[in-house]
Design an enzyme around this catalytic site. Structure first.
Site, PDB file in Angstrom:
ATOM      1  CB  CYS A   1      -3.626   3.400  -1.373  1.00 40.96           C
ATOM      2  SG  CYS A   1      -4.876   4.294  -1.366  1.00 40.96           S
TER       3      CYS A   1
ATOM      4  CG  ASP B   1       0.484  -1.856   6.181  1.00 36.76           C
ATOM      5  OD1 ASP B   1      -0.623  -2.258   7.017  1.00 36.76           O
ATOM      6  OD2 ASP B   1       0.136  -1.549   5.060  1.00 36.76           O
TER       7      ASP B   1
ATOM      8  CE  LYS C   1      -7.223  -0.021   5.997  1.00 37.49           C
ATOM      9  NZ  LYS C   1      -8.096   0.639   4.885  1.00 37.49           N
TER      10      LYS C   1
ATOM     11  CG  HIS D   1      -1.764   0.950   1.365  1.00 38.12           C
ATOM     12  ND1 HIS D   1      -1.426   2.336   1.579  1.00 38.12           N
ATOM     13  CD2 HIS D   1      -3.356   0.940   1.185  1.00 38.12           C
ATOM     14  CE1 HIS D   1      -2.881   2.975   1.619  1.00 38.12           C
ATOM     15  NE2 HIS D   1      -3.723   2.178   1.464  1.00 38.12           N
TER      16      HIS D   1
ATOM     17  CD  GLN E   1      -6.860  -4.301   4.316  1.00 39.39           C
ATOM     18  OE1 GLN E   1      -7.622  -5.145   4.505  1.00 39.39           O
ATOM     19  NE2 GLN E   1      -6.945  -3.170   3.775  1.00 39.39           N
TER      20      GLN E   1
END
Lengths: 162, 439
Positions: B394, B229, B255, B152, B232
């Site tokens: 993104c 990261d 999220k 991303h 997700q």
């Protein structure tokens, strides 16, 4: 007609499938009063892009757009809008193009209501079919991508200054 | 929290997805009851962009403002005490969900801010800030920062900028045709000059799960810092940051069923203690004179200014709510949803970008429809009440890798139903006909 069908009118789908002006064309000879400008525009939300070249000709009668050509990739709305615009502005003088640009922007800001000014709407020709797009705020930019490239390429040609 | 009592029988520990009453889970999300586009039921398949919020989270924010609102970590009145307690309890709840200690979590405005915090701390260390303790963070020209082609932009652009400020060089792992990161030869990318290895746990485009252990092992061999990261993964998988062994991790509340405006930077305690501050001002100091300032220990050192307390409290409640559902149960439930989503590959003209099977992938599926632009695909779906994301999500380099400017993406969360995904597949199957595209 559903809102979706209002947006994707047959005339728009036809233009998207068989667009006018696609494929960059060399501008005319400067010795015969031609000048050209080119603009690359990107819609950062979807990655759609267009490179548009304008061929402007100045003679004793005034300054007109002799030709518009472009290449790019994008959704059916952006491709159809660039195609319709190409037909609409070719042969027009700069003041006429500025008027069309303003009317088309007004139409896109109308939130699906269209324009009260029938004469202005008539002047837009096939571009009036984009009324349905103005109901979808996220898609207005798609319809305006080609127009933004035209305005910028005219500025870059130097024709607006003269 | 009484709400979770309706989710599963008291005393039951969910060991698989079938133990949880997923209809009751869904009923806790008020927004999912609304209609769109002329009365159609909403089919929300854009949870990878932002999730919807359960009542407990909404109520937690309202309750904070109605009952406990005060500035935290200052003031000796009762409200200040209660607000501080709620704020720090939230930190503990989030830490418990991800296998971290509360002192290792820094509140940030989101995951993007968290990753930038690490990048700017390294930058400040390189500029000489942080003294001898921060020497380990200093970068020299020619040092290398490693990312992947699947990142991303939030885990790519901050590192490009850090390279530009320090003279470090950006290198990256490519992805294969299924969108999986190719780590067959990690030493070809991670070298003795590598100082940082930053990678996404789960791709927000392909849904592919990254080989975290391989990255961590390769980074450790050369003494590089790892930055995960986890945006997700935390909402969808059991995540144990200590067990994963990463040095830093970032994720956002919105999220994972929590509010917008708040996220977390995880850092191993010894690293946070050695790191110079980034945003400076009130609340992050010890002693301030007109000449100089000493800084508070972490996490407060990285929390300058008035914090997003109500949002943090909401994030804590979201974390507890997920923990009580059980992340194993959530993962099992969403594995089934992923299997339903990847079935779109069977529709003529539909091509999935990313792993075609449900192995090592989550319920995030990006796709293209031959002959129809992604924007046009989503417009037809939207007309039937189905919300998907379109664009490059993104992740422009990853889209370039696959030769497409834009894709459409359907993504699920705890509240998504098999029936919704079936409705999505049916609508998608009609898209090419709408535009008169034939095989």
């Amino acid at each position: 007609m559903s809102a979706l069908e209002q947006m994707y009118q047959q005339v728009i789908l036809d233009h998207a499938k068989h667009p006018h002006g696609r494929g960059l064309v060399e501008a005319g000879d400067p010795a015969t009063g031609h000048r050209s400008g080119e603009s690359h525009q990107v819609n950062p939300t979807c990655g759609d892009e267009i490179t548009l070249r304008v061929d402007v000709r100045t003679d004793a009668e005034g300054t007109t757009v002799a030709g518009v050509s472009w290449e790019g990739q994008g959704c059916s709305i952006s491709q159809a809008s660039a195609s319709v615009m190409t037909e609409l502005v070719t042969g027009q003088d700069l003041a006429g193009i500025a008027r069309l640009d303003a009317v088309f922007h007004d139409l896109m800001a109308s939130r699906g209501k269209g324009l009260d000014d029938d004469e202005a709407l008539d002047a837009l020709g096939d571009a009036s079919a984009f009324t349905g797009v103005s109901q979808y705020p996220a898609r207005i930019k798609c319809a305006l991508l080609g127009w933004a490239a035209l305005k910028d390429s005219l500025a870059r040609s130097g024709a607006l200054a003269s | 929290m009484t709400t979770t009592e309706t989710v599963r029988p008291a005393g039951a520990v969910p060991i698989d997805a079938t133990v949880v009453d997923w209809d009751a889970v869904r009923a806790d999300f008020p927004l999912l009851g609304r209609t769109v586009r002329g009365g159609r039921p909403l089919v929300y398949l854009d949870s990878a962009a932002t999730s919807q919020k359960p009542n407990v989270v909404l109520e937690a924010e309202v309750d904070f403002y109605e009952q406990r609102n005060a500035a935290v970590h200052r003031g000796a009145h009762q409200l200040a005490e209660e607000a501080t307690e709620a704020f720090e309890e939230a930190r503990e709840s989030v830490a418990a969900l991800v296998g971290a200690d509360a002192g290792e979590l820094v509140w940030t405005p989101g995951a993007t801010a968290a990753i930038n915090l690490v990048a700017y701390a390294l930058s400040n260390a390189t500029a000489g800030r942080g003294g001898a303790a921060a020497e380990r963070f200093r970068l020299a020209p020619g040092d290398e920062i490693v990312v992947t082609e699947a990142e991303h932009h939030a885990n790519l652009v901050p590192w490009q900028e850090l390279c530009a400020r320090t003279g470090a060089v950006l290198r990256w792992f490519g992805v294969d045709d299924e969108g999986r990161i190719d780590v067959s030869d990690p030493a070809s990318v991670i070298t003795d000059r590598t100082r940082v290895v930053a990678f996404g746990h789960v791709s927000n485009v392909t849904g592919a799960v990254a080989p975290v252990a391989e990255f961590v092992a390769a980074a450790r061999r050369v003494g590089a810092l790892t930055v995960l990261d986890a945006c997700q993964s935390v909402p969808h998988l059991p995540v144990d940051l200590h067990a994963l062994g990463v040095d830093f991790a970032a994720f956002s509340a919105h999220k994972m069923l929590g509010p917008t405006g708040v996220g977390v930077l995880y850092g191993r305690r010894e690293l946070l203690e050695a790191m110079p501050p980034v945003t400076t001002g009130g609340s992050m100091v010890e002693v301030v004179t007109m000449d100089s300032t000493t800084y508070a220990p972490p996490p407060q050192r990285f929390e300058a200014g008035t914090q997003m307390v109500a949002q943090a409290v909401g994030m804590g409640v979201a974390a507890r709510w997920l923990a009580e559902l059980g992340m194993d149960a959530v993962a099992a439930h969403e594995r089934a949803l992923a299997a339903e989503l990847v079935k779109i590959a069977e529709i003529p003209g539909v091509r999935v970008i990313g792993p075609a099977d449900a192995r090592d992938r989550l319920a995030v599926v990006s796709f293209v429809v031959d002959g129809v632009h992604a924007h046009d695909v989503s417009q037809v779906l939207d007309d039937q009440g189905i919300a998907v994301r379109v664009g490059h999500h993104c992740a422009q380099p990853l889209h370039r890798r696959f030769g497409v400017a834009a894709t459409a993406r359907a993504s699920a969360s705890v509240y998504t139903t098999v029936e919704e995904i079936a409705a999505f597949r049916e609508a998608l199957a009609g898209v090419r006909a709408f535009f008169g595209v034939e095989d």
